[in-house]
Each structure stands twice: as C-alpha cells, then as structure tokens.
Design an enzyme around this catalytic site. Structure first.
Site, PDB file in Angstrom:
ATOM      1  N   CYS A  10       0.827  -1.190   0.000  1.00  0.00           N
ATOM      2  CA  CYS A  10       0.000   0.000   0.000  1.00  0.00           C
ATOM      3  C   CYS A  10       0.871   1.252   0.000  1.00  0.00           C
ATOM      4  O   CYS A  10       2.086   1.181   0.153  1.00  0.00           O
ATOM      5  CB  CYS A  10      -0.942   0.042   1.187  1.00  0.00           C
ATOM      6  N   ARG A  26       4.756  -0.152  -5.477  1.00  0.00           N
ATOM      7  CA  ARG A  26       4.621  -0.948  -4.259  1.00  0.00           C
ATOM      8  C   ARG A  26       3.545  -2.028  -4.399  1.00  0.00           C
ATOM      9  O   ARG A  26       3.491  -2.952  -3.608  1.00  0.00           O
ATOM     10  CB  ARG A  26       4.285  -0.041  -3.072  1.00  0.00           C
ATOM     11  N   TRP A  63      -3.634  -2.352  -1.184  1.00  0.00           N
ATOM     12  CA  TRP A  63      -3.427  -3.749  -1.588  1.00  0.00           C
ATOM     13  C   TRP A  63      -4.309  -4.586  -0.676  1.00  0.00           C
ATOM     14  O   TRP A  63      -4.116  -4.617   0.537  1.00  0.00           O
ATOM     15  CB  TRP A  63      -1.963  -4.118  -1.422  1.00  0.00           C
ATOM     16  N   ASN A  65      -1.949   1.826   6.330  1.00  0.00           N
ATOM     17  CA  ASN A  65      -1.192   0.657   5.890  1.00  0.00           C
ATOM     18  C   ASN A  65      -1.012  -0.259   7.094  1.00  0.00           C
ATOM     19  O   ASN A  65      -0.814   0.213   8.211  1.00  0.00           O
ATOM     20  CB  ASN A  65       0.193   1.051   5.372  1.00  0.00           C
ATOM     21  N   GLY A  66      -1.023  -1.563   6.844  1.00  0.00           N
ATOM     22  CA  GLY A  66      -0.824  -2.507   7.933  1.00  0.00           C
ATOM     23  C   GLY A  66      -2.030  -3.418   8.070  1.00  0.00           C
ATOM     24  O   GLY A  66      -2.800  -3.624   7.131  1.00  0.00           O
ATOM     25  N   GLU A 123      16.075 -18.288  -7.986  1.00  0.00           N
ATOM     26  CA  GLU A 123      15.791 -16.883  -8.297  1.00  0.00           C
ATOM     27  C   GLU A 123      15.304 -16.720  -9.730  1.00  0.00           C
ATOM     28  O   GLU A 123      14.378 -15.937  -9.998  1.00  0.00           O
ATOM     29  CB  GLU A 123      17.038 -16.035  -8.047  1.00  0.00           C
ATOM     30  N   LYS A 132      11.671 -15.127 -10.716  1.00  0.00           N
ATOM     31  CA  LYS A 132      11.495 -13.982 -11.601  1.00  0.00           C
ATOM     32  C   LYS A 132      10.478 -14.289 -12.695  1.00  0.00           C
ATOM     33  O   LYS A 132       9.625 -13.464 -13.009  1.00  0.00           O
ATOM     34  CB  LYS A 132      12.831 -13.590 -12.247  1.00  0.00           C
ATOM     35  N   GLU A 191       6.920 -14.506 -11.195  1.00  0.00           N
ATOM     36  CA  GLU A 191       6.467 -13.213 -10.678  1.00  0.00           C
ATOM     37  C   GLU A 191       5.883 -12.334 -11.774  1.00  0.00           C
ATOM     38  O   GLU A 191       4.850 -11.692 -11.567  1.00  0.00           O
ATOM     39  CB  GLU A 191       7.637 -12.458 -10.030  1.00  0.00           C
ATOM     40  N   HIS A 220      15.079 -37.265  -8.391  1.00  0.00           N
ATOM     41  CA  HIS A 220      14.280 -37.667  -7.236  1.00  0.00           C
ATOM     42  C   HIS A 220      12.858 -37.124  -7.318  1.00  0.00           C
ATOM     43  O   HIS A 220      12.257 -36.789  -6.292  1.00  0.00           O
ATOM     44  CB  HIS A 220      14.964 -37.206  -5.949  1.00  0.00           C
ATOM     45  N   LYS A 265       5.700  -4.477  -3.527  1.00  0.00           N
ATOM     46  CA  LYS A 265       7.149  -4.308  -3.436  1.00  0.00           C
ATOM     47  C   LYS A 265       7.633  -4.459  -1.998  1.00  0.00           C
ATOM     48  O   LYS A 265       8.626  -5.116  -1.738  1.00  0.00           O
ATOM     49  CB  LYS A 265       7.538  -2.930  -3.976  1.00  0.00           C
TER      50      LYS A 265
END
Length: 608
Positions: A2, A27, A74, A100-101, A481, A485, A488, A504, A603
């Site tokens: 947010c 964000r 968000w 926010n929170g 990573e 990416k 995402e 395996h 973000k």
C-alpha cells in the site's frame, strides 16, 4: 504494501497527492483514493483500479483544498472494490483515515462498534480505526487518535484528518513505515521517500509508537503521553532521475541495465587492495566481537532469501563459519535454540519486510547480535539492527527485484571477505578476491550485451506454461531466483531445483513440453551438471544453458546457449543471474504482462 501520501501547505493538494501516489505505484495496489479538506467538509474520491482512473475522476469532478490524504490499497480485508478503497470516514463524514498494515482484532472491534450504533460501509479492518477515533475522548485530534489506538492490536502506519481542525494531519506508526517530508511552509506524509522526493530532500523517519502532528505552521512528534519527542531530520541523497524511466520502456529493464553501477556503488570505498580485505565500518562489529562469531544466521524472504543462500556458500568458504539460512516467515514459529556466538544477518531490499523484522526481534531475544543488509537508509531494519551494510543500489521501482539482488550478493561477498581475513584467508587470497570484485561491474556490462540474444531466445518460449530451472552449488540459488522472476512477472509456473535432485521426482515432468534452464558455468561441478543435461536430452526435453564463454561442449546438446564471462565460482551467481532476469523480462513483455506491477504482488511486504 500500500501507499500513503499526505500534504498540508498553501498549494492545491490534489495534484501533489496524485503525483505522490504515482510514485508509489510500484509498491503494488488494487485501488486508490483521496480525501481533501475543502473548507466546508471532507471531499472523498476513491475507486477500485489504477491511479490513472483516480486522476480522471478528479478531473471530471474537481476537488479544491490545500490539505489532504491519499492512499493506494493492496487488499487484505475485503475485495478490491470502491467501498473498500481508502480513505475511510466516520459516520458523520467529519474524520478521514488512510492506513497501511493490518488490525488483528478488527472483527472484535467491529462487533463492539456496531453494537454502539456505528454504521460500517466497508469490509476493511481499517474502518474500525476511524470509528474508534469518532467516539474517542479529547478536544484535539491527536489526543483522540492516541486514545483510539490504545484499543488496536496489529500494525499500522496511518494519517488522519478532521474537518474541525483545518490544515492538520495526524500521523501514527506501529510496525508499518511512515515518514514526514519537511518543506518550506508545507509538510508531507508518505510511506516511502519516493513520494516526496520531487518536493523535498529532508525527511523525518518515525519510530514505532510515534505520533506526528502536521500543519502549515510546523510539525511535532509526540508519544502516547503527548510528550514531544526529538526525531532527527535526514537528507535523502537519491537523484530524482533514479525514480523515473529515463527512456526505458519499464523500470525492470532500467534496473537490470543499472546493475554495473549499482554493484559499483555497493563496493565503492569498501575494498582495501593493499590489505586484501573489506572496510565495513557500518557493521559496528569490533574485531574482538568478530573473532567470537561461531555461527551466522541469515533471515530473509523471497529474493533476499535466495541471496542469503548464495551468501552461505560465500561465508562458509571464505570464513569457515557455519551459516544457516532461514525463511523469516517461518523462523519465529519454531522452537528456537540459543547458540552463543551467533550473528544474525537480516536481508531486505526495503528494510521494512514485516516477517524479517519479527524474526529479527526473536533472534535478539535469544541474545544474538543483529546486522542488516538493506537498501533503504533509515528503514526499520536498519534502525533496529546493531549495524549493517547499506547497498547504496539506488531506488528499485520494479516489483521484481533485480539490482538489489545482485547488490545483496556483492554485500555478502564483502562480509565474507571481511570475516575471512580474520579466519585464515591469506593476504594473497584476500588481495586476489579484492581485484576480482573490483572487476565485477565491468563483467556485468559484458553480460548485459547479451540482451538481444536473450530476447531472441525468449521468442521461442513465451507461450510455454511450465519451466524447470536447475543448478548446483552456488548456482542452485540462482535457479531458484530465475524461476521466481519468471513466475512473478510472466505468470508462468516455474520451479527451481538442485540439478541432481531432478532424478528424485521432477524428472517425471520432462518431455518436449517442459523447457529446462540449466545454470552451468565451467566450475568444479560442471561435469555433474552435464550429466543431468544428458538425462533431460534422453527424455526429449528442451534446454537453455547459461554457460561460460568458450565452452563448446554443449553445441548440439542444448537448444539455446547464453554464454557469460568466466569468473571465480563465488562471483558466478551475480553473472549467471542477469541472463535469467532478462529472459523473464522479455518473456513477460511478449505475453503482454505488466512487468513493473505484476498482479497480486507488492514491493514492500509490511504485513505478516
């Protein structure tokens, strides 16, 4: 997560607030809104959707006023709808709040407030705050805010206005970042310095428990007893160009291409060539304490966790200190065993990651010394740690981290070098590593020249639905990573595995419809990875290989090769990760995805 923006001064508030929200779009959010003191009351405009839509709404029905608060949300409690968008107002529409929170006892508070006659118009946890303020005792707004927050459990960064006190904004913080921007006869509120950078370079970072009162005549910071607190004014050294596209189509591509500079900034002034070591004064780790370290615990989430896995290889090889890498989100919920001589290293791009902050606090309670590796000066992790390493990578606007990741690895190389020179790493070995690190930005520029080749490779795979990424040793975290990416920003399912683990289980997935990306530089495990490639080839899989320049062994074995400069194994994670960033970027662009603001992501993850 947010974004909060607030303004009080003499200029029209709406353009400043909308501009600030645009600076915070990176964000992650799904709705937006503003509340303006218009001289007669509060004028609220909000919607589910982008800031562009809010701007159009404000153009169609203009709002005038020189004080206001704004928000990008968000969704946590309640779907992304106009009713759930912030700001929220009380029953009489005389008080407005952005937040926010997360309010953990919101359900219980809502039941109590409804029983006392309050009418709720949203499904959010935030709306409980504004109704608590509405009925709170006190003559002035800040006392009412303090009284209301005494009933709140959870995390918040919030800004509040009342029609009864024109020009005043009350700000409060507990567990969610918020700062003040100090101008000339005007003041700003923001959850991120990017929102105020164009108007002031002077900011005040609020601590947990702080309440700030802003008006055109000045500001003050007080505690829950309304005692004035002394909070220093800090200068932001970012250039405004760092948060603008500068001719690039997306921030993600800009930040990928900035990595030579961002790594150079992380290393600048920290390499001591003659002594073959690193200067890390900000670590605040005296030699006698460094010599007592018996274990290093790395706490991180997401991309930062992958950097921590690379760091484990680096530190264990250079300094011979055992390293454990933990998901911060899981760490605090396990039974912890205090180990004397533990140094806890928290890694976070934003410095505000809620899970990492809480895990740090558990580690401190166990007696551990804390060090942070963060990019944002003045962030919560930076201020709560005993010391640390700032990345100095510059602002990272794209939600998917790129330059912060490689700078985190550079910082971990510095830490490994610093500790290694105390633990048996010879002068000659230290000097050699320092010279290799000094060349790293130049080598990164060489890798970036692969972009046209990567783009062409991406054309062959943009329509795929699944990917497998495989690597060994220090390049196993690179595989993780690379897979992260891709999923995402392109929404393609991708998984990273140690190459040998393919046998395996994941080998069952291999066929002509499963592209496999191998991270295979010519290092001590290269022959093992080559065997894994043969196993994929035998099952009809298609392969992309990230390998070393001059390696001709893969011709005819793999479908596509991306050859990177030869570097020592401990540095290879930086070099091999960049083609994977470019691959994910170009695939996402070809699929029409919003690479800078991928769906459902934020973000800075400031809720647990």
């Amino acid at each position: 997560m947010c974004g909060i923006v607030g303004y009080t001064g003499s200029r029209p508030a709406v353009p400043l607030l909308v501009e600030g929200l645009r600076r915070l779009e990176y964000r992650g959010y799904d709705s937006a809104g503003v509340a303006i003191q218009n001289g007669n009351g509060l004028d609220v405009r909000k919607l589910a959707g982008r800031v562009t839509g809010l701007d159009q709404l404000l153009e169609e029905t203009p709002v005038l006023g020189t004080a206001g608060i704004a928000h990008t949300r968000w969704a946590t409690h309640g779907a992304p709808t106009s009713a759930n968008a912030h700001p929220h107002t009380d029953c009489s529409r005389t008080i407005a709040v952005v937040h926010n929170g997360i309010i953990e006892n919101a359900d219980a508070l809502r039941r109590q407030l409804e029983a006392r006659g309050h009418r709720f118009l949203s499904d959010t946890d935030t709306e409980t705050i504004v109704h608590l303020i509405e009925e709170a005792p006190g003559v002035i707004l800040e006392r009412r805010v303090i009284a209301a927050l005494a009933y709140v459990e959870g995390a918040y960064g919030l800004a509040v206005m009342s029609v009864d006190e024109p020009g005043k904004i009350v700000v409060a913080r507990r567990g969610s970042p918020v700062l003040l921007g100090i101008g000339d006869g005007e003041y700003f509120v923001a959850s991120d310095a990017a929102a105020v950078l164009e108007h002031t370079r002077q900011v005040v970072y609020l601590d947990d428990g702080d309440v700030a009162v802003l008006a055109p005549a000045g500001f003050q910071v007080i505690d829950s007893e309304t005692r004035e607190m002394d909070r220093p004014i800090s200068d932001i050294n970012w250039d405004i160009g760092a948060i603008e596209l500068g001719g690039y189509p997306h921030f993600m591509l800009k930040e990928i291409c900035e990595q030579a500079d961002s790594i150079a900034s992380t290393l600048r002034g920290r390499l001591i060539f003659q002594e073959g070591t690193a200067r890390l004064d900000g670590l605040n780790l005296p030699i006698h304490e460094a010599d007592k370290i018996r274990r290093i615990l790395i706490l991180a989430c997401g991309t930062s966790w992958h950097a921590g896995l690379v760091g484990r290889h680096i530190i264990e090889e250079l300094a011979a200190i055992p390293v454990e890498v933990e998901y911060a989100s899981e760490f605090r919920y396990r039974t912890q065993i205090a180990v004397p001589g533990t140094l806890t290293v928290a890694i976070s791009q934003s410095g505000e990651t809620a899970d990492t902050l809480e895990a740090m606090r558990v580690a401190r309670a166990m007696g551990s010394k804390l060090a942070g590796i963060v990019n944002v000066v003045g962030s919560s992790i930076a201020r709560e740690c005993d010391g640390g390493i700032y990345l100095h990578a510059g602002p990272e606007i794209g939600v998917a981290s790129t330059k912060a990741f490689t700078s985190q690895i550079a910082a971990l190389l510095l830490l490994g070098l610093f500790l290694g020179r105390r633990r048996g790493l010879s002068l000659a070995q230290g000097q050699e590593l320092v010279h290799q690190l000094a060349r790293l930005p130049e080598l990164v520029n060489e890798v970036l020249e692969l972009e046209p080749v990567v783009e062409e490779v991406a054309r062959h795979y943009a329509g795929e639905r699944n990917f497998l990424y495989l690597g060994r040793g220090v390049n196993f975290p690179v595989a993780l990573e690379g897979a992260l990416k891709l999923k995402e920003i392109s929404y393609i399912h991708a998984e990273g595995y140690p190459a040998a683990e393919m046998k395996h289980g994941p080998i069952a997935l291999i066929d002509e419809n499963m592209p496999v990306v191998f991270i295979a530089p010519r290092d001590h495990v290269y022959q093992k990875v080559l065997s894994n490639m043969q196993e994929v080839k035998a099952r009809g899989g298609r392969m992309i290989a990230i390998t070393t320049e001059g390696n001709g062994e893969l011709t005819g074995l793999v479908d596509h090769e991306l050859r990177v400069p030869k570097v020592p194994p401990l540095l290879s994670a930086v070099i091999t990760s960049i083609p994977l960033q470019l691959l994910a970027y170009h695939i996402a662009v070809m699929r029409g995805c919003d690479v800078d603001k991928p769906r459902n992501l934020a973000k800075s993850v400031t809720v647990e």
